[in-house]
Design a protein around this motif. Structure first.
Motif, mmCIF file in Angstrom:
data_model
loop_
_atom_site.group_PDB
_atom_site.id
_atom_site.type_symbol
_atom_site.label_atom_id
_atom_site.label_comp_id
_atom_site.label_asym_id
_atom_site.label_seq_id
_atom_site.Cartn_x
_atom_site.Cartn_y
_atom_site.Cartn_z
ATOM 1 N N LYS A 265 10.700 13.219 -17.836
ATOM 2 C CA LYS A 265 9.489 13.524 -18.578
ATOM 3 C C LYS A 265 8.261 13.033 -17.830
ATOM 4 C CE LYS A 265 8.483 12.792 -23.179
ATOM 5 N NZ LYS A 265 8.748 12.039 -24.400
ATOM 6 N N LYS A 266 8.400 11.834 -17.263
ATOM 7 C CA LYS A 266 7.260 11.234 -16.584
ATOM 8 C C LYS A 266 7.733 10.637 -15.266
ATOM 9 C CE LYS A 266 6.327 9.336 -20.600
ATOM 10 N NZ LYS A 266 6.083 8.185 -21.433
ATOM 11 N N LYS B 191 -1.010 5.883 -13.464
ATOM 12 C CA LYS B 191 -1.080 7.338 -13.666
ATOM 13 C C LYS B 191 -2.247 7.999 -12.948
ATOM 14 C CE LYS B 191 1.075 7.065 -18.135
ATOM 15 N NZ LYS B 191 0.906 5.610 -18.361
ATOM 16 N N ASN B 192 -2.793 7.345 -11.924
ATOM 17 C CA ASN B 192 -3.860 7.985 -11.157
ATOM 18 C C ASN B 192 -3.323 8.341 -9.780
ATOM 19 O OD1 ASN B 192 -5.659 7.537 -13.250
ATOM 20 N ND2 ASN B 192 -6.160 5.507 -12.488
ATOM 21 N N ASN B 193 -3.303 9.620 -9.490
ATOM 22 C CA ASN B 193 -2.804 10.050 -8.191
ATOM 23 C C ASN B 193 -3.744 9.596 -7.097
ATOM 24 O OD1 ASN B 193 -0.561 11.403 -9.146
ATOM 25 N ND2 ASN B 193 -1.764 13.209 -9.637
ATOM 26 N N GLY B 194 -3.164 9.055 -6.031
ATOM 27 C CA GLY B 194 -3.999 8.685 -4.904
ATOM 28 C C GLY B 194 -3.517 7.429 -4.221
ATOM 29 N N PRO B 195 -4.202 7.078 -3.116
ATOM 30 C CA PRO B 195 -3.782 5.898 -2.368
ATOM 31 C C PRO B 195 -4.116 4.610 -3.101
ATOM 32 C CG PRO B 195 -5.782 6.803 -1.430
ATOM 33 C CD PRO B 195 -5.355 7.746 -2.503
ATOM 34 N N PHE B 196 -3.343 3.584 -2.820
ATOM 35 C CA PHE B 196 -3.630 2.271 -3.387
ATOM 36 C C PHE B 196 -3.402 1.217 -2.310
ATOM 37 C CE2 PHE B 196 0.565 0.429 -3.637
ATOM 38 C CZ PHE B 196 1.375 1.532 -3.575
ATOM 39 N N GLN B 197 -3.996 0.071 -2.509
ATOM 40 C CA GLN B 197 -3.846 -1.011 -1.547
ATOM 41 C C GLN B 197 -4.076 -2.336 -2.247
ATOM 42 O OE1 GLN B 197 -6.070 -0.509 2.049
ATOM 43 N NE2 GLN B 197 -5.917 -2.654 2.573
ATOM 44 N N TYR C 267 2.025 -9.220 -17.755
ATOM 45 C CA TYR C 267 0.600 -9.185 -18.044
ATOM 46 C C TYR C 267 -0.081 -8.376 -16.947
ATOM 47 C CZ TYR C 267 -3.782 -10.341 -20.199
ATOM 48 O OH TYR C 267 -4.977 -10.230 -20.840
ATOM 49 N N ARG D 150 -11.710 2.517 -0.192
ATOM 50 C CA ARG D 150 -11.689 3.205 -1.484
ATOM 51 C C ARG D 150 -11.663 2.192 -2.620
ATOM 52 N NH1 ARG D 150 -11.029 8.404 -3.107
ATOM 53 N NH2 ARG D 150 -10.910 9.054 -0.953
ATOM 54 N N SER E 241 0.839 -1.198 0.000
ATOM 55 C CA SER E 241 0.000 0.000 0.000
ATOM 56 C C SER E 241 0.872 1.245 0.000
ATOM 57 C CB SER E 241 -0.913 0.007 1.219
ATOM 58 O OG SER E 241 -0.144 0.071 2.383
ATOM 59 N N GLY E 242 0.251 2.356 -0.233
ATOM 60 C CA GLY E 242 0.964 3.626 -0.282
ATOM 61 C C GLY E 242 0.188 4.628 -1.089
ATOM 62 N N TRP F 33 -11.282 2.088 -6.934
ATOM 63 C CA TRP F 33 -10.916 2.886 -8.099
ATOM 64 C C TRP F 33 -11.619 2.350 -9.331
ATOM 65 C CZ3 TRP F 33 -7.702 7.168 -8.393
ATOM 66 C CH2 TRP F 33 -7.046 7.505 -7.210
ATOM 67 N N LEU F 34 -12.131 3.288 -10.145
ATOM 68 C CA LEU F 34 -12.728 2.956 -11.434
ATOM 69 C C LEU F 34 -12.041 3.830 -12.467
ATOM 70 C CD1 LEU F 34 -16.242 3.341 -9.954
ATOM 71 C CD2 LEU F 34 -15.322 1.151 -10.604
ATOM 72 N N ARG F 35 -11.083 3.260 -13.161
ATOM 73 C CA ARG F 35 -10.185 4.052 -14.017
ATOM 74 C C ARG F 35 -9.586 5.212 -13.223
ATOM 75 N NH1 ARG F 35 -10.405 1.975 -19.141
ATOM 76 N NH2 ARG F 35 -12.441 1.282 -19.848
ATOM 77 N N ASP F 36 -9.834 6.461 -13.637
ATOM 78 C CA ASP F 36 -9.186 7.566 -12.936
ATOM 79 C C ASP F 36 -10.043 8.146 -11.818
ATOM 80 O OD1 ASP F 36 -10.946 8.310 -14.858
ATOM 81 O OD2 ASP F 36 -9.937 10.154 -15.406
ATOM 82 N N TRP G 180 -1.295 -3.490 -30.453
ATOM 83 C CA TRP G 180 -1.377 -3.812 -29.026
ATOM 84 C C TRP G 180 -2.584 -3.204 -28.322
ATOM 85 C CZ3 TRP G 180 1.207 -7.708 -27.297
ATOM 86 C CH2 TRP G 180 2.430 -8.041 -27.868
ATOM 87 N N ARG H 195 -7.765 -0.994 -9.015
ATOM 88 C CA ARG H 195 -6.733 -0.568 -9.961
ATOM 89 C C ARG H 195 -6.180 -1.779 -10.699
ATOM 90 N NH1 ARG H 195 -3.291 4.484 -8.621
ATOM 91 N NH2 ARG H 195 -4.299 5.425 -6.847
ATOM 92 N N ARG I 134 -19.975 -3.390 -9.422
ATOM 93 C CA ARG I 134 -18.711 -4.088 -9.650
ATOM 94 C C ARG I 134 -18.330 -4.948 -8.435
ATOM 95 N NH1 ARG I 134 -13.385 -1.882 -12.576
ATOM 96 N NH2 ARG I 134 -11.844 -3.059 -11.478
ATOM 97 N N GLU J 259 -10.487 5.036 5.313
ATOM 98 C CA GLU J 259 -10.181 6.434 5.059
ATOM 99 C C GLU J 259 -11.027 7.348 5.894
ATOM 100 O OE1 GLU J 259 -9.649 7.713 1.127
ATOM 101 O OE2 GLU J 259 -8.698 5.829 0.575
ATOM 102 N N ARG K 118 9.396 -1.162 -22.542
ATOM 103 C CA ARG K 118 8.941 -1.056 -23.931
ATOM 104 C C ARG K 118 8.546 -2.439 -24.434
ATOM 105 N NH1 ARG K 118 7.741 4.046 -25.383
ATOM 106 N NH2 ARG K 118 9.205 5.436 -24.412
ATOM 107 N N VAL K 119 7.343 -2.549 -24.956
ATOM 108 C CA VAL K 119 6.899 -3.815 -25.521
ATOM 109 C C VAL K 119 7.697 -4.082 -26.787
ATOM 110 C CG1 VAL K 119 4.910 -5.098 -26.329
ATOM 111 C CG2 VAL K 119 4.599 -3.330 -24.645
ATOM 112 N N LYS L 158 -6.932 -0.765 5.469
ATOM 113 C CA LYS L 158 -6.903 0.647 5.789
ATOM 114 C C LYS L 158 -8.251 1.284 5.471
ATOM 115 C CE LYS L 158 -3.924 2.797 3.466
ATOM 116 N NZ LYS L 158 -2.658 3.003 2.788
ATOM 117 N N PHE M 155 -5.737 -4.981 -25.427
ATOM 118 C CA PHE M 155 -5.959 -4.795 -23.995
ATOM 119 C C PHE M 155 -7.123 -3.856 -23.700
ATOM 120 C CE2 PHE M 155 -1.389 -5.691 -24.484
ATOM 121 C CZ PHE M 155 -1.427 -6.948 -23.912
#
Lengths: 301, 420
Positions: free
Chosen positions: A149-150, A260-266, A210, B277, A135-136, B279-282, B192, A188, B222, B384, A237-238, B382, B196
């Motif tokens: 760049k990223k 690329k989505n800012n925010g918490p994940f777990q 994958y 929480r 998590s983080g 997430w659904l895409r962004d 590609w 995610r 979901r 929130e 790179r694929v 966790k 996906f």
């Protein structure tokens, strides 16, 4: 005093002259690699260790020999009893990586913050039930250093599989067709990477990947990913030239998050295992017909 | 072109543009106002090429490089900037600089997922001029800056999940020839990306709605996809007596969960936990669960049906099915029994209370007899911030529901502090 290079310059005016003959800027990006970490080593390999450090290293080495002999004994027994593996039960999950308090040391968590390339944060801890929780917080802000760049990635990777006496080895998964992951995510999509480094520097970064889609919510999920679906990529790179994953060459596994989505994940993990499914006949999920110039997708070049 | 002409006719700001800007055949969009001409002197990159005419040089000084200056940031203004650029430059120079700066500002204009805009940007490049004419040019990356610029554009498309179409291919081939690097990149993308595109077993719309209510509905559906008999219901807290918050509640519950609630022992409490929480895409949204502690392990069936060592003849034992222990349903996990899942409009404690009351009315009378505790801590992971629940400290669990006459001793059977 003088460096060897400086003396060389004094002796040979020709070598000095050669520095001024360039008509174009020298090529800065070559294929040569300094090491399997591609310049991201956490220590300087050329630095001379102090006496104290040397003593520690010798001490650790003796300890490793003791440990190695024990491991080697076990390996000999196992080879005698189990090699080759004669009875592979279909649809039986063999757990390779189990996540609990004792095994979390086998994982290395990296994030872009480690090398000053971003602001993401991540860690791997033990959950209340004794599983592993990755998590983080993911952060895609790019540090303003004029080069990047990223940014925005977090990654957890198992340590390289080694046999006794620190010999580098690969996992032996004969006949297995599926990778099985029991996890509880947050909706995610994560990336499952199987590392198959080769002998030469061009193939050190070979990775078969994958996507691990997670449902999100309070329910656990068991995801079976066929090995045939893993595709080859190198340094993110694929590759155009694809081939099925060499299962006998897998040395470690990694799970990473780069969505690329800012925010918490777990991501709560119970185990990662392998499975043999006799009904799975697919060898490789991607087209293997010959393409001129090896550009993916071009048939008539 | 008609649109541009119309703009010019309706112009009120035209006079503010410097006179030398308006050349023959050059039109200006008024909605850009004077932003093209003003305040840009410090930001522009002047044209240094020898073969530019003086008119071109003057024009290059006024190319809109700073998209920040525009008042309205939407697709229309963005397209107008592109149109204006095409008109001004008359396809001579400055394409790379223009596209590079345009790529930076696409997200601000909300067009970073719009294929049409990307195609329009690629179309800025001159056709024919950059196509290699011999094998040496072809081999050594003819016009490298232009090629890399479009490769970067395609990469940005890839990052935003925009799949190009056949028209993009035609445009690219017209610009860079059949073997240009952008064309190769395009082929790879077309191989590609569709693979996906729909690989996820829990498919989502391409652009997830930002409206919380719609998002909550998608999220709960979901989550409840684990059980095919699950139903997602929307309650309105207006219908529930004594509700303070007037909001919506999206609740998911299945037949199996209703059964689990009905058989729940009266003395054991049920927890409302969250928020977690998803997430659904962004986009992401917070949800809450109704959970009870797991039952003892031995009440579930542990036998392996494939184990052949102790075969039972079903004809000899008539009540075989009664002997069998209960099979674990998907809701009965090792870390608790999930009884329902919900997301509310305010995520407040009152709305969650309304949710429990709504469930009670909706065929789960047992919820009125069981003590229900609101908690922030959960063994599931966790949670929130819900400030209201946090402020209920030090006894972070608060009793709601049930009859008010129940004594606190009964509820304290689980060794948990409560407020009646």
């Amino acid at each position: 005093m003088f460096s060897p290079r400086a003396t060389l310059r004094l002796i040979s005016p020709l070598s000095q002259l050669s520095h001024h003959i360039h008509t174009s800027p020298t090529l800065s990006a070559t294929f040569w690699e300094s090491g399997p970490k591609f310049g991201y080593e956490s220590f300087d390999p050329e630095k001379e260790p102090s006496m104290k450090e040397k003593f520690q290293m010798y001490k650790g080495g003796i300890h490793d020999i003791k440990k190695g002999v024990k491991m080697w004994k076990e390996e000999c027994k196992e080879t005698f009893l189990m090699d080759p593996e004669l009875s592979i039960q279909p649809n039986q999950i063999d757990v390779v990586w189990k996540f609990d308090e004792t095994t979390l040391d086998n994982w290395v968590v990296t994030r872009d913050k480690d090398h000053g390339e971003g602001f993401s944060d991540a860690n791997l801890q033990v959950s209340t039930l004794g599983h592993g929780v990755f998590s983080g917080e993911l952060n895609t802000n790019v540090p303003q250093d004029g080069m990047l760049k990223k940014s925005g990635y977090v990654n957890m990777r198992s340590k390289r599989y080694r046999k006794s006496f620190e010999r580098e080895a690969c996992y032996e998964w004969p006949m297995r067709t599926h990778l099985v992951i029991r996890c509880r995510g947050d909706g995610r999509s994560y990336m499952v990477n199987l590392h198959t480094p080769g002998e030469f520097d061009l193939s050190w970064a070979d990775t078969y990947s994958y996507i691990l889609f997670t449902r999100g919510g309070p329910y656990w999920q068991v995801t079976r990913i066929p090995f045939s679906k893993f595709f080859l990529s190198s340094k993110g790179r694929v590759q155009d030239k694809q081939e099925p994953i060499p299962i006998e060459k897998v040395s470690s596994i990694a799970l990473s998050l780069v969505d690329k989505n800012n925010g918490p994940f777990q991501l709560e993990l119970d185990y990662i295992g392998i499975e043999y499914d006799p009904s799975h006949q697919e060898e490789f999920a991607y087209e293997m017909y010959l393409m001129e110039n090896e550009v993916r997708g071009i048939v008539h070049w | 072109m008609l649109k541009v002409l119309k703009c010019v006719r309706n112009s009120s700001m035209r006079t503010k543009c410097p006179a030398q800007l308006v050349l023959e055949g050059t039109k200006y969009c008024t909605s850009l106002k004077q932003s093209i001409a003003l305040n840009l002197t410090s930001l522009h990159v002047p044209c240094t090429r020898k073969f530019c005419s003086t008119n071109d040089k003057q024009l290059m000084n006024y190319i809109p490089r700073n998209f920040n200056e525009l008042d309205q940031k939407n697709k229309d203004t963005f397209m107008q900037v592109i149109d204006t650029f095409k008109e001004i430059t008359r396809q001579k120079t400055g394409h790379v600089e223009f596209i590079d700066s345009a790529l930076k500002y696409m997200k601000d204009f909300g067009v970073h997922k719009d294929l049409e805009v990307y195609k329009e940007l690629i179309n800025v490049m001159p056709k024919g001029k950059l196509v290699p004419e011999n094998f040496i040019q072809s081999e050594f990356m003819h016009y490298p800056k232009q090629q890399m610029c479009i490769v970067n554009l395609l990469e940005q498309m890839e990052e935003n999940g925009v799949i190009p179409d056949w028209e993009t291919q035609t445009i690219l081939i017209n610009i860079f020839g059949e073997r240009g690097y952008p064309v190769r990149k395009y082929y790879r993308m077309m191989y590609w990306m569709p693979k996906f595109r729909n690989a996820s077993p829990w498919n989502l719309p391409n652009t997830v709605p930002s409206d919380t209510f719609l998002l909550a509905k998608i999220a709960i559906e979901r989550i409840m996809s684990v059980d095919t008999r699950a139903k997602v219901t929307v309650y309105n807290s207006k219908d529930i007596p004594d509700a303070i918050d007037q909001t919506w509640i999206v609740s998911g519950i299945s037949e199996a969960q209703r059964g689990l609630i009905a058989t729940h022992p009266k003395e054991k409490s049920i927890y409302v936990e969250g928020g977690f929480r998803i997430w659904l895409r962004d986009q992401s949204i917070v949800y809450y669960i109704l959970r009870s502690d797991p039952g003892p392990e031995d009440q579930y069936q542990q036998e392996d049906p494939d184990d052949l060592r102790n075969l039972i003849d079903p004809f000899l034992i008539p009540d075989l099915f009664e002997l069998k222990k209960k099979e674990r349903s998907v809701h009965e996990q090792e870390d608790g029994i999930i009884l329902a899942v919900a997301a509310t409009g305010t995520s407040s404690q009152d709305s969650l209370l309304s949710w429990v009351r709504a469930l009670e009315k909706d065929g789960n009378p047992r919820l009125g007899e069981v003590p229900i505790l609101f908690t922030m801590k959960s063994p599931l992971g966790k949670t929130e911030g819900n400030e209201e629940l946090e402020s209920a400290q030090p006894s972070y669990k608060q009793r709601v529901g049930g009859d008010g006459n129940r004594t606190s001793e009964e509820i304290d059977s689980n060794d948990k502090k409560t407020i009646s």
